[in-house]
Design a protein around this motif. Structure first.
Motif: not given
Length: 324
Positions: A100-110
């Protein structure tokens, strides 16, 4: 795709010393106790994965469905650039958040955290393959003593799922939630997964299943002490006990001696006596009421809580903002 990395802040030697100290203190206490983190050797982790698939054990599948339903809302509410997960294990359910966060376009790091280096190395490799756009950076540590190692440099959300918060007694929870608040900046978030108070007729079997898997999981703790500390527990002379403590609103798991015995722990240079019927607590699993967990978060420095529950109100996801 960048190669996943794993940062070690807890060596096998430190882990061994921690087990020795917990056994020294807990086995000398009245009543006896041991912390649940020692369940999870390789065999214990396998048994827990089996538990999560049992018909009686609703928390894992309920939390997964809540994440499936709410992950997009969480992503929109947080726009997190860094997702830190405490006690990540296999990161199975977390994949819903990552997607969900990658689809939202913000997540860079886990940033997954766990005590097992081998498990974390395996999980980070799989996740790096599944999410090649992410930087995956694992941290090997104890989640109660790792917060100062958390990365900065982006908008962070800390996830603490699986109902693990319930393994802490109220004083420990208060200290732990406050320590999370201390390392987050204003506007950053904490996502909690917590079990809710529900009918004991449903709750107790989740910790005492008909197939006896949870019993084997609990008894495996004695095998851990035998293997790691040279103890001579006769596992066959203990039985698994799970009960609902209505006053504290938590499940207790215990091991009960079925006969009087003396157990030797040569690594500690001591002997431990058990009376027939004596019980040793191995886990509490506190259950919450939505208004109660929100008040605990407020006292720790959080606000603007958003709560998602399943239709039967057995589990909740709570998204809380760090306030100034």
């Amino acid at each position: 795709m960048s190669e996943p990395t794993v940062e070690v802040h807890l060596s096998p030697e430190q882990l061994h010393l921690s087990l020795r100290e917990d056994a020294r203190i807990g086995l000398a206490a009245t009543p006896k106790w041991l912390p649940p983190k020692w369940f999870y050797d390789a065999r214990g982790s396998e048994l827990f994965e089996e538990i999560t698939r049992l018909p009686e054990y609703f928390p894992t599948r309920t939390e997964r469905e809540l994440l499936r339903a709410s992950a997009t809302h969480v992503a929109e509410a947080t726009s997190a650039q860094i997702l830190v997960e405490l006690g990540s294990g296999s990161s199975d359910k977390t994949r819903l958040l990552l997607a969900a966060l990658t689809a939202h376009g913000t997540l860079e790091r886990y940033v997954p955290q766990d005590v097992s280096e081998a498990a974390l190395v395996s999980a980070t490799r799989q996740l790096a393959d599944e999410f090649p756009e992410l930087t995956v950076h694992g941290i090997v540590s104890d989640f109660t003593d790792t917060l100062h190692n958390l990365p900065r440099g982006g908008r962070r959300m800390i996830a603490f799922l699986g109902g693990t918060l319930g393994n802490l007694v109220p004083e420990e929870r208060e200290e732990f939630l406050a320590s999370i608040a201390e390392v987050l900046d204003e506007g950053e978030q904490l996502l909690l997964g917590v079990g809710l108070v529900t009918d004991p007729a449903v709750l107790v079997p989740a910790y005492d299943d008909a197939a006896g898997v949870t019993a084997r999981f609990n008894l495996n703790l004695l095998s851990v002490l035998n293997e790691q500390l040279g103890a001579d527990f006769d596992v066959s002379k203990f039985r698994h006990v799970a009960l609902w403590d209505a006053a504290h609103e938590w499940i207790e798991m215990r091991l009960e001696a079925t006969t009087a015995m003396t157990v030797r722990l040569p690594v500690l240079g001591t002997k431990v006596r058990f009376a027939e019927g004596e019980q040793m607590r191995t886990e509490i699993s506190a259950k919450f009421r939505p208004e109660g967990i929100c008040k605990e978060l407020e006292r720790a420095g959080f606000g603007s809580d958003r709560v998602w529950t399943d239709p039967q109100e057995r589990f909740a996801l709570v998204l809380a903002d760090r306030v100034g």
